[in-house]
Design an enzyme around this catalytic site. Structure first.
Site, PDB file in Angstrom:
ATOM      1  N   TYR A  47       0.852  -1.189   0.000  1.00 28.72           N
ATOM      2  CA  TYR A  47       0.000   0.000   0.000  1.00 28.72           C
ATOM      3  C   TYR A  47       0.888   1.238   0.000  1.00 28.72           C
ATOM      4  CZ  TYR A  47      -3.571   3.367   1.410  1.00 28.72           C
ATOM      5  OH  TYR A  47      -4.422   4.454   1.453  1.00 28.72           O
ATOM      6  N   ASP A  61      -0.668  15.607   6.227  1.00 28.26           N
ATOM      7  CA  ASP A  61      -1.532  14.991   5.217  1.00 28.26           C
ATOM      8  C   ASP A  61      -2.750  15.874   4.948  1.00 28.26           C
ATOM      9  OD1 ASP A  61      -2.734  13.233   3.479  1.00 28.26           O
ATOM     10  OD2 ASP A  61      -3.521  11.913   5.048  1.00 28.26           O
ATOM     11  N   ASP A  88      -2.882   5.513  -2.754  1.00 32.83           N
ATOM     12  CA  ASP A  88      -3.774   6.571  -2.284  1.00 32.83           C
ATOM     13  C   ASP A  88      -3.636   7.770  -3.215  1.00 32.83           C
ATOM     14  OD1 ASP A  88      -5.109   8.579  -0.949  1.00 32.83           O
ATOM     15  OD2 ASP A  88      -4.018   8.365   0.928  1.00 32.83           O
ATOM     16  N   ASP A  90      -5.708  10.432  -3.096  1.00 36.98           N
ATOM     17  CA  ASP A  90      -6.400  11.561  -2.464  1.00 36.98           C
ATOM     18  C   ASP A  90      -7.715  11.884  -3.196  1.00 36.98           C
ATOM     19  OD1 ASP A  90      -4.527  11.729  -0.475  1.00 36.98           O
ATOM     20  OD2 ASP A  90      -3.411  13.380  -1.358  1.00 36.98           O
ATOM     21  N   HIS A 115      -7.193   4.512  -4.935  1.00 38.01           N
ATOM     22  CA  HIS A 115      -8.470   4.999  -4.423  1.00 38.01           C
ATOM     23  C   HIS A 115      -8.522   6.518  -4.433  1.00 38.01           C
ATOM     24  CE1 HIS A 115      -6.983   6.086  -0.339  1.00 38.01           C
ATOM     25  NE2 HIS A 115      -6.333   4.928  -0.332  1.00 38.01           N
ATOM     26  N   GLU A 117     -11.201   9.783  -2.966  1.00 40.58           N
ATOM     27  CA  GLU A 117     -12.139  10.010  -1.868  1.00 40.58           C
ATOM     28  C   GLU A 117     -13.102  11.138  -2.186  1.00 40.58           C
ATOM     29  OE1 GLU A 117      -9.097  12.532   0.948  1.00 40.58           O
ATOM     30  OE2 GLU A 117      -8.558  10.531   0.233  1.00 40.58           O
ATOM     31  N   CYS A 125      -6.606  14.309   6.540  1.00 41.77           N
ATOM     32  CA  CYS A 125      -6.472  12.913   6.925  1.00 41.77           C
ATOM     33  C   CYS A 125      -7.847  12.367   7.311  1.00 41.77           C
ATOM     34  CB  CYS A 125      -5.501  12.787   8.099  1.00 41.77           C
ATOM     35  SG  CYS A 125      -5.503  11.159   8.880  1.00 41.77           S
ATOM     36  N   ARG A 160     -13.477   5.720  -1.999  1.00 37.15           N
ATOM     37  CA  ARG A 160     -13.479   5.927  -0.546  1.00 37.15           C
ATOM     38  C   ARG A 160     -14.525   6.968  -0.182  1.00 37.15           C
ATOM     39  NH1 ARG A 160      -8.312   8.336   2.898  1.00 37.15           N
ATOM     40  NH2 ARG A 160      -9.513  10.019   3.856  1.00 37.15           N
ATOM     41  N   GLU A 190     -14.215   4.911   5.088  1.00 41.46           N
ATOM     42  CA  GLU A 190     -13.164   5.408   5.979  1.00 41.46           C
ATOM     43  C   GLU A 190     -13.722   5.773   7.350  1.00 41.46           C
ATOM     44  OE1 GLU A 190     -10.355   5.346   6.969  1.00 41.46           O
ATOM     45  OE2 GLU A 190      -9.089   6.953   6.162  1.00 41.46           O
ATOM     46  N   ASN A 212      -9.566   0.070   6.705  1.00 41.73           N
ATOM     47  CA  ASN A 212      -8.335   0.753   7.072  1.00 41.73           C
ATOM     48  C   ASN A 212      -8.029   0.500   8.545  1.00 41.73           C
ATOM     49  OD1 ASN A 212      -6.210   2.484   7.519  1.00 41.73           O
ATOM     50  ND2 ASN A 212      -7.323   4.366   7.048  1.00 41.73           N
TER      51      ASN A 212
END
Length: 300
Positions: A47, A61, A88, A90, A115, A117, A125, A160, A190, A212
């Site tokens: 990951y 983040d 990731d 974002d 992914h 989101e 985050c 996500r 998430e 997660n």
């Protein structure tokens, strides 16, 4: 032998085939050598965490990394491993056009899945408060854009939703169902807060699910065996290795400052262990082969 791993296409097919019957464990990496260790320990995949990539460069983040940074680091972390990878991405680094390029670059670099989101930009985050969401319609557009942009159908799109911490569990479920209809291959809810919430998601969503298991966040620590019983398909441990490394360095530097270097040796990877991980012997064989080939060519 050096430089030999399975192809990107094989990695993607492997991941897609394993999704239906396994509860895969993907561990966050922060270097090519850590990825090799993840593979050697028997985990299922690598990951690439946005939080890790940010902190590697000294940033929090909050969406400060660029597409180029993420793509280049993700490729370097994963290229010498035969394990599939999840990245990731974002919020997709911009609008629909930016997301299409994100898909293109990640796929071109050999990653297996990514992914996006449903937060607004700049994102936060997933385990922090004060997150804000884009509309369901805007996220559906992003997912449909990603589906249209990919060339390999085995390159998986993970949607996500951060809605649990903003709107509640039921709205998060409704968003997830809409994202499935838009073409997402995997749903990533998430910051769920209990085993019961994960169970409800599994009951309501038939598409593969990703959980997660980050530490010190909104979600309680849940065992891999529990996720297997819940029929989750992927569990990620995004920052575990990075946290272990930083803590070890922090404590080691304290002892080094006190002139206790000799006492630190049992906590260190030896030169021989490092060379083995770096595959020094394979390089020696490679060099010898090239030398012999060169001699034969000169004599011909």
């Amino acid at each position: 032998m050096i430089f030999k791993t399975i192809s990107a296409q094989e990695k993607r097919k492997k991941l897609k085939a394993q999704l239906e019957s396994s509860c895969l464990r993907f561990v966050g990496s922060f270097s090519p050598l850590v990825s090799r260790l993840i593979e050697q320990k028997g985990f299922d995949g690598i990951y690439v965490s946005g939080a890790v990539l940010s902190s590697l460069q000294g940033w929090p983040d909050v969406g400060l990394t660029s597409l180029t940074e993420v793509v280049d680091l993700a490729e370097s972390f994963t290229q010498f491993s035969s394990l599939p990878s999840i990245v990731d991405a974002d919020t997709g680094f911009g609008g629909a056009g930016n997301l299409a390029r994100t898909v293109y670059e990640l796929e071109k670099k050999g990653l297996s899945a990514f992914h996006i989101e449903d937060q607004t930009f700049p994102k936060r985050c997933g385990h922090l408060d004060q997150k804000t969401l884009i509309s369901v319609e805007d996220m559906i557009l992003k997912i449909k854009t990603a589906v249209k942009a990919r060339k390999d159908n085995n390159f998986l799109i993970i949607a996500r939703t951060d809605a649990r911490g903003v709107e509640g569990l039921d709205p998060a479920l409704e968003r997830a169902k809409a994202y499935v209809s838009a073409g997402a291959d995997i749903i990533f809810p998430e910051a769920l807060q209990s085993v019961k919430e994960f169970e409800i998601f599994r009951t309501e969503i038939s598409t593969p699910l990703m959980a997660n298991m980050t530490e010190f966040g909104k979600t309680e620590i849940i065992s891999h065996q529990t996720f297997k019983k819940l029929a989750y398909n992927v569990v990620i441990y995004p920052v575990s290795a990075w946290r272990l490394a930083l803590k070890a360095v922090d404590q080691g530097l304290d002892r080094l400052f006190k002139d206790q270097q000799k006492d630190l040796l049992p906590q260190m990877q030896t030169r021989q262990e490092l060379y083995k991980l770096l595959q020094y012997e394979d390089y020696k064989i490679f060099d010898k082969t090239l030398y012999n080939f060169s001699i034969k060519k000169d004599r011909a």
